[in-house]
Write an enzyme that holds these catalytic residues in place. Structure first.
Site, PDB file in Angstrom:
ATOM      1  N   CYS A   1     104.969  59.811  26.514  1.00 24.70           N
ATOM      2  CA  CYS A   1     103.843  60.370  27.224  1.00 24.70           C
ATOM      3  C   CYS A   1     102.918  59.543  27.590  1.00 24.70           C
ATOM      4  O   CYS A   1     102.553  58.739  26.708  1.00 24.70           O
ATOM      5  CB  CYS A   1     103.435  61.437  26.194  1.00 24.70           C
ATOM      6  N   GLU A   2     102.710  59.552  28.669  1.00 27.20           N
ATOM      7  CA  GLU A   2     101.672  58.460  29.283  1.00 27.20           C
ATOM      8  C   GLU A   2     100.166  58.442  28.882  1.00 27.20           C
ATOM      9  O   GLU A   2      99.383  57.786  28.823  1.00 27.20           O
ATOM     10  CB  GLU A   2     101.590  57.944  30.820  1.00 27.20           C
ATOM     11  N   HIS A   3     100.017  59.765  28.297  1.00 29.94           N
ATOM     12  CA  HIS A   3      98.399  60.093  27.835  1.00 29.94           C
ATOM     13  C   HIS A   3      98.367  59.534  26.303  1.00 29.94           C
ATOM     14  O   HIS A   3      97.256  59.054  25.831  1.00 29.94           O
ATOM     15  CB  HIS A   3      98.194  61.358  28.023  1.00 29.94           C
ATOM     16  N   HIS A   4      99.576  59.469  25.477  1.00 29.60           N
ATOM     17  CA  HIS A   4      99.145  59.093  24.130  1.00 29.60           C
ATOM     18  C   HIS A   4     100.229  58.217  23.658  1.00 29.60           C
ATOM     19  O   HIS A   4     100.182  57.629  22.579  1.00 29.60           O
ATOM     20  CB  HIS A   4      99.554  60.279  23.182  1.00 29.60           C
TER      21      HIS A   4
ATOM     22  N   GLN B   1     106.009  64.860  31.823  1.00 31.74           N
ATOM     23  CA  GLN B   1     107.237  65.474  32.362  1.00 31.74           C
ATOM     24  C   GLN B   1     107.443  66.206  33.712  1.00 31.74           C
ATOM     25  O   GLN B   1     108.626  66.025  34.162  1.00 31.74           O
ATOM     26  CB  GLN B   1     107.487  66.733  31.124  1.00 31.74           C
TER      27      GLN B   1
ATOM     28  N   HIS C   1     107.085  67.750  22.699  1.00 32.73           N
ATOM     29  CA  HIS C   1     106.086  66.367  22.826  1.00 32.73           C
ATOM     30  C   HIS C   1     105.658  66.329  21.456  1.00 32.73           C
ATOM     31  O   HIS C   1     104.746  66.947  20.882  1.00 32.73           O
ATOM     32  CB  HIS C   1     104.959  67.014  24.014  1.00 32.73           C
TER      33      HIS C   1
ATOM     34  N   CYS D   1     103.061  64.111  20.817  1.00 33.54           N
ATOM     35  CA  CYS D   1     101.716  64.116  20.924  1.00 33.54           C
ATOM     36  C   CYS D   1     100.973  65.665  20.596  1.00 33.54           C
ATOM     37  O   CYS D   1      99.740  65.672  20.427  1.00 33.54           O
ATOM     38  CB  CYS D   1     101.349  63.604  22.298  1.00 33.54           C
TER      39      CYS D   1
HETATM   40 ZN   LIG Z   1     100.390  63.529  25.318  1.00 37.87          ZN
END
Ligand SMILES: [Zn+2]
Length: 210
Positions: free
Chosen positions: A80-83, A121, A149, A151
Site C-alpha cells: 500500500c503506497e499510503h502506509h 488496489q 490490507h 494497514c
Molecule cells: Zn494503507
C-alpha cells in the site's frame, strides 16, 4: 558482522528509522536488519525495473479462438503506497480474444510486475487490465482482485472493509451484462461485484484514516 555495501545510503536510512522508533540499531538482533530490509524492499518493489514488453515478448500467439480465457486465483502481494504495508490476496483475469492470446504463464507474471510496486488496489487492477487490452486487443478484459490490507486489519481500522474487492471491466465485459455475469459466476463473486465497477474501496478508507 559483514555488511553488504549494496546501498549504503538506504541502509543508513533504515538504521536511522530504527533509532527514531526508539530501538538500538546496534543490538544483535537488529545489526543486520538494514541490509535485510533493503533486500526485501528491493524485491518487493522489483516491478519498477521490469519491462512489460519484455515479459510479453515471444508469448503472444495468433489463434482462431474467441471463447473466454480465464486465469483464476493468482496469488499476489503488493505494498500500500499510503502506509508501505502489505496488501495481498487473489487476482482473477479473463479476456475474450479476437486474433491473439497471451501465453497463460505470462498472466501471473504480469500481475507480479504491477504488484511489486507501491500501489493502491484500484490502480493495480486497472494497470493489469489495460496492459492485457493493449497487448492483444481483445473483445474485452476483466480483472477482479480480492485483498486483505494490513494497514487496515493490523491497525484495527474498518475491519469489515479490510477485505476489499476491486474490478476493472473493459470492452464487452463492461458493455454486456451477460458476459460480465458469466465471468463473475465462474468466480462465485457475483454478489460482491455485481455492479462491475461500484465496489467498496479499501484504499480511500485507508487514506482517510491516515
Ligand atoms: Zn494503507
Amino acid at each position: 558482522m559483514v555488511e553488504s555495501p549494496y546501498n549504503r545510503a538506504m541502509q543508513d536510512l533504515i538504521r536511522q528509522l530504527l533509532a527514531e522508533l526508539g530501538e538500538d540499531p546496534t543490538r544483535e538482533g537488529l545489526v543486520n536488519t538494514p541490509r535485510r530490509v533493503e533486500k526485501a524492499l528491493r524485491f518487493l518493489t522489483g516491478g519498477y525495473d521490469a519491462n512489460v514488453d519484455q515479459v510479453l515478448n515471444g508469448a503472444l500467439f495468433t489463434v482462431d479462438y474467441s471463447e473466454m480465457v480465464i486465469v483464476k486465483d493468482i496469488d499476489f502481494y503488493s505494498l500500500c503506497e499510503h502506509h508501505l504495508l502489505p496488501f495481498f490476496g487473489k487476482c482473477h483475469v479473463a479476456y475474450i480474444p479476437t486474433t491473439k492470446v497471451i501465453g497463460l504463464s505470462k498472466i501471473p507474471r504480469l500481475v507480479d510486475v504491477f504488484s511489486r510496486r507501491l500501489q493502491v488496489q484500484e490502480r493495480l487492477t486497472n494497470q493489469i487490465a489495460d496492459t492485457i487490452r493493449d497487448a492483444v486487443n481483445p473483445m474485452g478484459v476483466a480483472v477482479v482482485m480480492e485483498a486483505t490490507h494490513l494497514c487496515m486489519s493490523m491497525r484495527g481500522v474498518e475491519k469489515q472493509n479490510s477485505f476489499c474487492v476491486t474490478s476493472a471491466m473493459l470492452g464487452i465485459f463492461r458493455d454486456n451484462a451477460r458476459t460480465r455475469m458469466e465471468f463473475l459466476e465462474l468466480l462465485k463473486l457475483r454478489a460482491a461485484v455485481l455492479a462491475g465497477r461500484d465496489v467498496p474501496t479499501a484504499n480511500f478508507a485507508c487514506m482517510f484514516e491516515d
